[in-house]
Design a protein around this motif. Sequence first.
Motif, PDB file in Angstrom:
ATOM      1  N   ALA A   1       0.637  -3.703  -2.622  1.00 24.98           N
ATOM      2  CA  ALA A   1       1.258  -3.811  -1.300  1.00 24.98           C
ATOM      3  C   ALA A   1       2.483  -2.913  -1.225  1.00 24.98           C
ATOM      4  N   GLY A   2       3.224  -2.803  -2.329  1.00 24.83           N
ATOM      5  CA  GLY A   2       4.432  -1.985  -2.342  1.00 24.83           C
ATOM      6  C   GLY A   2       4.164  -0.497  -2.416  1.00 24.83           C
ATOM      7  N   ILE A   3       3.075  -0.091  -3.071  1.00 28.52           N
ATOM      8  CA  ILE A   3       2.785   1.336  -3.251  1.00 28.52           C
ATOM      9  C   ILE A   3       1.907   1.880  -2.126  1.00 28.52           C
ATOM     10  N   TYR A   4       0.792   1.203  -1.885  1.00 33.78           N
ATOM     11  CA  TYR A   4      -0.220   1.700  -0.950  1.00 33.78           C
ATOM     12  C   TYR A   4      -0.273   0.939   0.372  1.00 33.78           C
ATOM     13  N   ALA A   5       0.393  -0.228   0.444  1.00 36.04           N
ATOM     14  CA  ALA A   5       0.145  -1.175   1.542  1.00 36.04           C
ATOM     15  C   ALA A   5      -1.346  -1.441   1.608  1.00 36.04           C
ATOM     16  N   GLY A   6      -1.971  -1.519   0.424  1.00 36.07           N
ATOM     17  CA  GLY A   6      -3.417  -1.578   0.335  1.00 36.07           C
ATOM     18  C   GLY A   6      -3.950  -2.836  -0.319  1.00 36.07           C
ATOM     19  N   ASP A   7      -5.248  -2.788  -0.676  1.00 40.92           N
ATOM     20  CA  ASP A   7      -5.977  -3.924  -1.225  1.00 40.92           C
ATOM     21  C   ASP A   7      -6.550  -3.531  -2.583  1.00 40.92           C
ATOM     22  N   PRO A   8      -6.121  -4.187  -3.678  1.00 38.10           N
ATOM     23  CA  PRO A   8      -6.632  -3.824  -5.005  1.00 38.10           C
ATOM     24  C   PRO A   8      -8.121  -4.098  -5.178  1.00 38.10           C
ATOM     25  N   GLU A   9      -8.694  -4.922  -4.299  1.00 38.81           N
ATOM     26  CA  GLU A   9     -10.138  -5.165  -4.367  1.00 38.81           C
ATOM     27  C   GLU A   9     -10.920  -3.941  -3.885  1.00 38.81           C
ATOM     28  N   LYS A  10     -10.254  -3.042  -3.164  1.00 37.80           N
ATOM     29  CA  LYS A  10     -10.924  -1.856  -2.624  1.00 37.80           C
ATOM     30  C   LYS A  10     -10.488  -0.571  -3.314  1.00 37.80           C
ATOM     31  N   LEU A  11      -9.271  -0.539  -3.849  1.00 34.52           N
ATOM     32  CA  LEU A  11      -8.748   0.702  -4.432  1.00 34.52           C
ATOM     33  C   LEU A  11      -9.521   1.104  -5.683  1.00 34.52           C
ATOM     34  N   SER A  12      -9.799   2.393  -5.787  1.00 38.05           N
ATOM     35  CA  SER A  12     -10.500   2.954  -6.947  1.00 38.05           C
ATOM     36  C   SER A  12      -9.550   3.077  -8.128  1.00 38.05           C
ATOM     37  N   THR A  13      -9.947   2.541  -9.273  1.00 37.79           N
ATOM     38  CA  THR A  13      -9.145   2.720 -10.489  1.00 37.79           C
ATOM     39  C   THR A  13      -9.106   4.198 -10.873  1.00 37.79           C
TER      40      THR A  13
ATOM     41  N   ILE B   1      19.294  -3.204  14.261  1.00 37.07           N
ATOM     42  CA  ILE B   1      17.834  -3.115  14.140  1.00 37.07           C
ATOM     43  C   ILE B   1      17.401  -1.662  14.285  1.00 37.07           C
ATOM     44  N   ARG B   2      16.545  -1.219  13.395  1.00 37.22           N
ATOM     45  CA  ARG B   2      15.905   0.098  13.551  1.00 37.22           C
ATOM     46  C   ARG B   2      14.451  -0.055  13.098  1.00 37.22           C
ATOM     47  N   HIS B   3      13.529   0.159  14.025  1.00 38.26           N
ATOM     48  CA  HIS B   3      12.100  -0.050  13.790  1.00 38.26           C
ATOM     49  C   HIS B   3      11.399   1.308  13.681  1.00 38.26           C
ATOM     50  N   SER B   4      10.751   1.567  12.549  1.00 37.12           N
ATOM     51  CA  SER B   4       9.979   2.796  12.361  1.00 37.12           C
ATOM     52  C   SER B   4       8.508   2.419  12.203  1.00 37.12           C
ATOM     53  N   PHE B   5       7.668   2.964  13.066  1.00 31.47           N
ATOM     54  CA  PHE B   5       6.244   2.643  13.060  1.00 31.47           C
ATOM     55  C   PHE B   5       5.447   3.854  12.606  1.00 31.47           C
ATOM     56  N   TRP B   6       4.609   3.658  11.602  1.00 31.01           N
ATOM     57  CA  TRP B   6       3.760   4.728  11.073  1.00 31.01           C
ATOM     58  C   TRP B   6       2.301   4.342  11.335  1.00 31.01           C
ATOM     59  N   PRO B   7       1.666   4.927  12.368  1.00 29.84           N
ATOM     60  CA  PRO B   7       0.310   4.501  12.749  1.00 29.84           C
ATOM     61  C   PRO B   7      -0.743   4.792  11.689  1.00 29.84           C
ATOM     62  N   GLN B   8      -0.539   5.836  10.884  1.00 28.10           N
ATOM     63  CA  GLN B   8      -1.454   6.150   9.775  1.00 28.10           C
ATOM     64  C   GLN B   8      -0.582   6.444   8.555  1.00 28.10           C
ATOM     65  N   ALA B   9      -0.219   5.385   7.858  1.00 30.78           N
ATOM     66  CA  ALA B   9       0.870   5.497   6.898  1.00 30.78           C
ATOM     67  C   ALA B   9       0.468   6.124   5.569  1.00 30.78           C
ATOM     68  N   ILE B  10      -0.506   5.543   4.887  1.00 32.71           N
ATOM     69  CA  ILE B  10      -0.793   5.935   3.507  1.00 32.71           C
ATOM     70  C   ILE B  10      -2.304   6.004   3.310  1.00 32.71           C
ATOM     71  N   PRO B  11      -2.838   7.143   2.850  1.00 22.78           N
ATOM     72  CA  PRO B  11      -4.282   7.208   2.579  1.00 22.78           C
ATOM     73  C   PRO B  11      -4.652   6.284   1.425  1.00 22.78           C
ATOM     74  N   GLN B  12      -5.742   5.563   1.598  1.00 21.23           N
ATOM     75  CA  GLN B  12      -6.195   4.620   0.580  1.00 21.23           C
ATOM     76  C   GLN B  12      -7.250   5.279  -0.302  1.00 21.23           C
ATOM     77  N   TYR B  13      -6.945   5.407  -1.587  1.00 20.84           N
ATOM     78  CA  TYR B  13      -7.912   5.979  -2.528  1.00 20.84           C
ATOM     79  C   TYR B  13      -8.908   4.879  -2.932  1.00 20.84           C
ATOM     80  N   ASN B  14      -9.758   4.505  -1.994  1.00 21.65           N
ATOM     81  CA  ASN B  14     -10.687   3.406  -2.216  1.00 21.65           C
ATOM     82  C   ASN B  14     -11.918   3.855  -3.004  1.00 21.65           C
ATOM     83  N   LEU B  15     -12.720   2.882  -3.414  1.00 23.89           N
ATOM     84  CA  LEU B  15     -13.959   3.185  -4.142  1.00 23.89           C
ATOM     85  C   LEU B  15     -14.802   4.164  -3.326  1.00 23.89           C
ATOM     86  N   GLY B  16     -15.357   5.168  -4.011  1.00 24.98           N
ATOM     87  CA  GLY B  16     -16.134   6.200  -3.341  1.00 24.98           C
ATOM     88  C   GLY B  16     -15.301   7.341  -2.793  1.00 24.98           C
ATOM     89  N   TYR B  17     -14.019   7.400  -3.161  1.00 19.99           N
ATOM     90  CA  TYR B  17     -13.117   8.397  -2.580  1.00 19.99           C
ATOM     91  C   TYR B  17     -13.524   9.827  -2.930  1.00 19.99           C
TER      92      TYR B  17
END
Length: 420
Positions: free
Chosen positions: A123-135, A356-372
């Motif tokens: 969550a801290g590195i990819y904002a991702g899911d370890p069940e999907k990320l490729s080792t 308050i300062r809000h920064s929105f990133w619509p496509q933040a981090i590419p996920q190196y998922n299985l099959g990448y």
Amino acid sequence: PGGSVRTIRENGYLVEAGPNSLQYGASELKTVVKELDLEPSLLTAGPAGKKRFIARGGRFVPVPAGPGAFFRTPLFSFDTKVRILAELLKRPRIRTTDLSLAELIRSHFNQELVDYAVNPLIAGIYAGDPEKLSTKHAFPSLWQAERSHGSLLRGLMTLAKEKKARGESGVSPIVSFPGGLQTLTDTLAARLPTGALQLNATVETLIPGRPYRMVWKCDGQSASGEFDAVVLAVPATGLAQLRFGTLAERPFALLDSVTQPPVSSLFLGYRRDQVAHPLDGFGGLVPAVERREVLGILFSSTLFPGRAPDGHVGLTIFSGGVRQPDNARLSTPALLQRIAPDLAGLIGVTGEPTFIRHSFWPQAIPQYNLGYERFLEPLVRSEQEHPGLFIGGNVRDGVSLPDCVKSGTELARKAGEFLR
């Protein structure tokens, strides 16, 4: 220039809209900082920066920093602690197919370690899911450690010894600059020849050949030029849209399918007496099993001086990602309302923020998922078919800021050799 590297100074606060700090370990990053004469201005995070927290049971629990703390921590059960020690006896294993990071860790340890170590880390590195990320693609060091040592822990310890033998510190310090991380990209941009950098430009067509011909638009005006070599270091969506060749083909169109979840970064300022937690660390990450609305909270004003006015503190809260993408898209008031219970429960926040300062990133981090690898194949093929074309960046070479510096250094080396 710098893209998501964006520093804002306002009302006595220093806000990092994108990356918040640098792990200062990679030789390429050190070389760039030295060549830019920025070494004297480096800020190193204090001892508190080494302390990390993970949410468990509705509160932040310190991550154990040594053997004694490891055996005493309530973060992991006795069974998990035994399994971690037993993992050192694993034998080398050659896998024929890739597997998710969660599956790898389960096979070496257990589900609890996936839930309360791997999941919040991802969550801290990819904002991702370890069940999907490729080792193999997201964590190649772990993939290789299992092949060479069997034990992931023994493999990582060997890597640390090799780094130390090369003169690299075992644990990389966390650094920034008094003016924030944008100091790095601003200084790089200032070293370019006058007129070399064109912002707000959209490359429309790239025609390979000797030379390459490029057509682009800048501030609504069309332009074109001829070049001996071309470096592409843009995000996946930019590559996907690029028209390539006289027939305007899109050889990288497949990259439109790369998962890039949205992330909101919310910087909040409070009076010190509004936050009960001592904020004595880098920050805390939140596992998905805790069912919270935030991915993590950075204690920004603890890390470096000058991030908040006297008597105040600055916090950076991340929400969204693969776990809860809709959270990231909320308006600022709606997001504040959504995360308020987490701030109160995890760090004892009371009252409304003073800043308050809000920064929105619509496509933040590419996920190196299985099959990448299917996304990498057209990049490799295009480089092979068209000498003088070099492709890199976070779509291929790692998502962290040090990874991008390393990628840029390597792209420059390859382009330089080609031109010579």
